[in-house]
Scaffold this active site. Sequence first.
Site, PDB file in Angstrom:
ATOM      1  N   SER A   1       0.685  -0.956   0.162  1.00 35.92           N
ATOM      2  CA  SER A   1       0.009  -0.201  -0.060  1.00 35.92           C
ATOM      3  C   SER A   1       1.211   1.512  -0.276  1.00 35.92           C
ATOM      4  O   SER A   1       2.086   0.947  -0.896  1.00 35.92           O
ATOM      5  CB  SER A   1      -1.243  -0.111   0.955  1.00 35.92           C
ATOM      6  OG  SER A   1      -1.589   0.371   0.886  1.00 35.92           O
TER       7      SER A   1
ATOM      8  N   HIS B   1      -7.551  -5.353   0.167  1.00 37.69           N
ATOM      9  CA  HIS B   1      -6.199  -4.707   0.450  1.00 37.69           C
ATOM     10  C   HIS B   1      -5.630  -5.370   1.147  1.00 37.69           C
ATOM     11  O   HIS B   1      -4.616  -5.119   1.293  1.00 37.69           O
ATOM     12  CB  HIS B   1      -6.871  -3.242   0.857  1.00 37.69           C
ATOM     13  CG  HIS B   1      -6.430  -2.181   0.572  1.00 37.69           C
ATOM     14  ND1 HIS B   1      -5.350  -1.834  -0.733  1.00 37.69           N
ATOM     15  CD2 HIS B   1      -5.453  -1.640   1.820  1.00 37.69           C
ATOM     16  CE1 HIS B   1      -4.939  -0.945   0.000  1.00 37.69           C
ATOM     17  NE2 HIS B   1      -4.425  -0.765   0.907  1.00 37.69           N
TER      18      HIS B   1
END
Length: 262
Positions: A97, A233
């Site tokens: 990320s 995610h």
Amino acid sequence: MSPSAGVNPSKWLRCYRKVATPRLRLVCFPHAGGAASMFRDWPRWLPDDIEVTGVCYPGRQDRLLEPCIDEMGALTTPIADVLQRWAGDRLVLFGHSMGASVAYEVALRLKQRTGSAPGRMFVSGQLPPHRVVPKSVHLRGDDAILEEVRRLGDPDAGTVLDDPDLRELVLPAIRADFRLIGTYLPRPVTPLDTAVTAYVGDEDAQVPVEGLREWAAVSATGRFDHRVYPGGHFYLMDDPEALVRDLAGRLADHLTAARVAD
């Protein structure tokens, strides 16, 4: 080459497996609001001659009382100071990320300073620098930031954010990270002489697979591949062993191709 004066490597790096003469050094960059400790179990699934280190950003863990950094250049410059002594084929970067963007920016600085890019780069759960989509969450206050953290599904965040005392301890770092990534604007890619592998979860709404594939532009050599895992995610926290074993196989191939000397 030693780190720049005033930069203390022990502040920035948490070594989870120290190797006297490592064949490779794997340096891992956590997500927004994350900590180096997310990588502490990774040595279990990697060969014994790979050193594993997590990067500790200011404002968390034993750096809790230090001012947080909320601008990409200010964060990546001291990290590059620490890592430049290892630049070259033996250095491998992994980032998830926000950490993927930080890893890329550190790699750029290493190339600019030493002429050598990291030997391998792994990026996860993030779009490439020319396709990032900055968000304004950091401008909308703490409630919006906390809602976004929960929406992304970080399994380590739930307990912390539900405890008022713990929440106040971690909020400064989360605020800073969201501002950092919210002000990191898309721009043309500077390719690097390194192979790139990109990972994503198949339910990650903010990183579509077609966008992930554009990390190919970062590799000047054309050596790019990607893999999609089940999950959102934070797919890598659901089954870290699967991801790290995949890394291990790719690192073995890297060592064979690069013929890194023992």
